[in-house]
Design an enzyme around this catalytic site. Structure first.
Site, short mmCIF file in Angstrom:
data_model
loop_
_atom_site.label_atom_id
_atom_site.label_comp_id
_atom_site.label_asym_id
_atom_site.label_seq_id
_atom_site.Cartn_x
_atom_site.Cartn_y
_atom_site.Cartn_z
N GLU A 100 -2.83 7.65 -4.42
CA GLU A 100 -2.67 6.44 -3.56
C GLU A 100 -2.55 5.37 -4.88
OE1 GLU A 100 -6.48 4.50 -2.56
OE2 GLU A 100 -5.77 4.65 -0.43
N TYR A 154 0.75 -1.22 -0.05
CA TYR A 154 -0.04 -0.13 0.10
C TYR A 154 0.79 1.09 -0.09
CZ TYR A 154 -3.04 3.84 1.15
OH TYR A 154 -3.64 4.88 1.39
#
Ligand code: GDP
Ligand code: MN
Length: 398
Positions: free
Chosen positions: A197, A109
């Site tokens: 992101e 992530y």
């Protein structure tokens, strides 16, 4: 402003982030054609909507033939995809992105956000990619690496290397990881993003670092200096009421109640909504006409609020500092004369030129309900909305 995954990938790849090859499609036939262009025999078809959580909601499909692509996209086009981020109404699927499927060993992530406490860009990363960051922080908080960037020098190579080490990236891939981190940071800074992101960022079976997903959000107030970003806007993904307002330079947030609010300033809008709730009502929206509201702007605001069919009363609450009450009153009168509304209108004015403003309202001959304080205005708005027509008429006469 949000953009689509395929657009974010295109931007990030210009900044040195590696992404899978893919092609955009507006129909099932085009999707199948894109797959043929890409070659290979396994593809991922991804619904392009402005929301995450598509995988779990059926918006990301692995396909092994052109036929499967046609079937999968037939189900997607025109449908609303409901994910945990879209709200129950979902977001329409009008574009799909077809990518060559990738085999990977690890999911990471990677997020870049604005940290208000340190007033810096903060990198948030975790070796537990694939899950949403909320789930990572609930279940694997120890896996999260945080690092803030010193704006004067930008993201330095040693700092990026430290993040790579903390994530356990193999040495052979450190340099690629540094390039990915620095690329995201530069894209964030140069394009006035508020969020970047990549989830998941993967280490592929053939040992490459690849962004399988990408999300970018931009500061709407800075869009004027990035025309190449602002043209990526997709209104099909926005609340139509908010899109109409943004086109007219008004700040509008659609809500679910019945009382339309026309206010100047975000803080006053908050207070107005709180007071409406305190008086037992529910705001239908939040419309900020801003500081220098001219009669034309007020008229636009009325048209916009009235275009929401849930609105059963309108509360205008203006505190005029830079603004002038007489201008606002002029705007209210002009708007109501040009487009009479069939719901009660409650106006509370305070500040510069308030007497002139009140006079304009009183002399207009329009059934405007005037209120002295915010509480009184809210109570009257709620009362007007709740009471039967007879009572409404009585109140309008006050
Ligand atoms: P999101 O659910 O909206 O965040 O959409 P993602 O783009 O992250 O896709 C959801 C999941 O699909 C990812 O977490 C991956 O596990 C999987 N996925 C996406 N692309 C690929 C791919 O090329 N190969 C494989 N094997 N899985 C993929
Ligand atoms: Mn994702």
């Amino acid at each position: 402003m949000d953009i689509h995954e395929y657009q974010a990938k295109e931007i990030l790849s210009r900044f040195g982030v590696t992404v899978p090859s893919g092609g955009l499609a507006y129909s099932p036939e085009q999707a199948a054609y894109r797959a043929r262009e890409l070659g290979g025999n396994r593809w991922i078809v991804k619904a392009q909507v402005h929301a995450g959580g598509r995988g779990k909601a059926g918006g990301v499909k692995l396909c092994n033939s052109e036929h499967e692509i046609q079937d999968a996209t037939n189900d997607m086009f025109g449908r609303k995809l409901v994910t945990h981020q879209t709200g129950p109404e979902g977001k329409g699927i009008y574009r799909v992105y077809v990518e060559s499927a990738v085999d990977f060993n690890r999911e990471i992530y990677l997020g870049f956000v604005l940290d208000r406490t340190s007033q810096r860009v903060m990198i948030v990363a975790s070796s537990e990619g694939g899950m949403e960051i909320e789930d990572i922080s609930a279940n694997k908080p120890e896996s999260i690496v945080r690092s803030t960037v010193e704006p004067a020098v930008g993201l330095q190579e040693f700092q990026a290397r430290e993040i790579a080490f903390a994530l356990g990236i193999p040495n052979s891939l450190t340099q690629q990881m540094v390039r990915t981190l620095q690329g995201c940071y530069r894209a964030f800074r140069e394009l006035d993003a508020t969020m970047v992101e990549i989830n998941p960022l993967v280490i592929t079976a053939d040992n490459r670092i690849l962004a399988l997903d990408a999300k970018m959000t931009f500061d709407s107030n800075a869009l004027f200096r990035h025309p190449q970003v602002s043209e990526l806007r997709d209104k099909s993904q926005e609340d139509p009421r908010e899109a109409r307002a943004a086109d007219r330079g008004l700040a509008y947030i659609g809500l679910t109640g019945n009382i339309g609010c026309i206010v100047n300033g975000a803080g006053l809008a908050m207070a107005t909504m709180d007071t409406i709730k305190l008086a037992g009502g529910e705001p239908a929206n939040f419309l900020d006409i801003g500081g220098g509201a001219t009669p034309e702007r007020v008229a636009k605001a009325f048209r916009l609020v009235m275009s929401d069919e849930n609105v059963q009363a309108i509360l205008v609450n203006i505190f005029a500092g830079i603004n002038r009450c007489d201008w606002v009153a002029e705007g209210v009168v002009q708007a109501l004369k040009a487009n009479p509304v069939d719901v009660p209108v409650i106006v509370r004015l305070a500040g510069t030129n308030v007497e002139e403003g009140q006079k304009i309202l009183a002399q207009s001959g329009l059934p405007i309900i005037r209120a002295g304080s915010l509480m009184e205005a809210a109570e009257r708005a709620v009362g007007a909305w709740k009471n039967d027509q007879k009572q409404n008429t009585k109140m309008r006469a006050i």
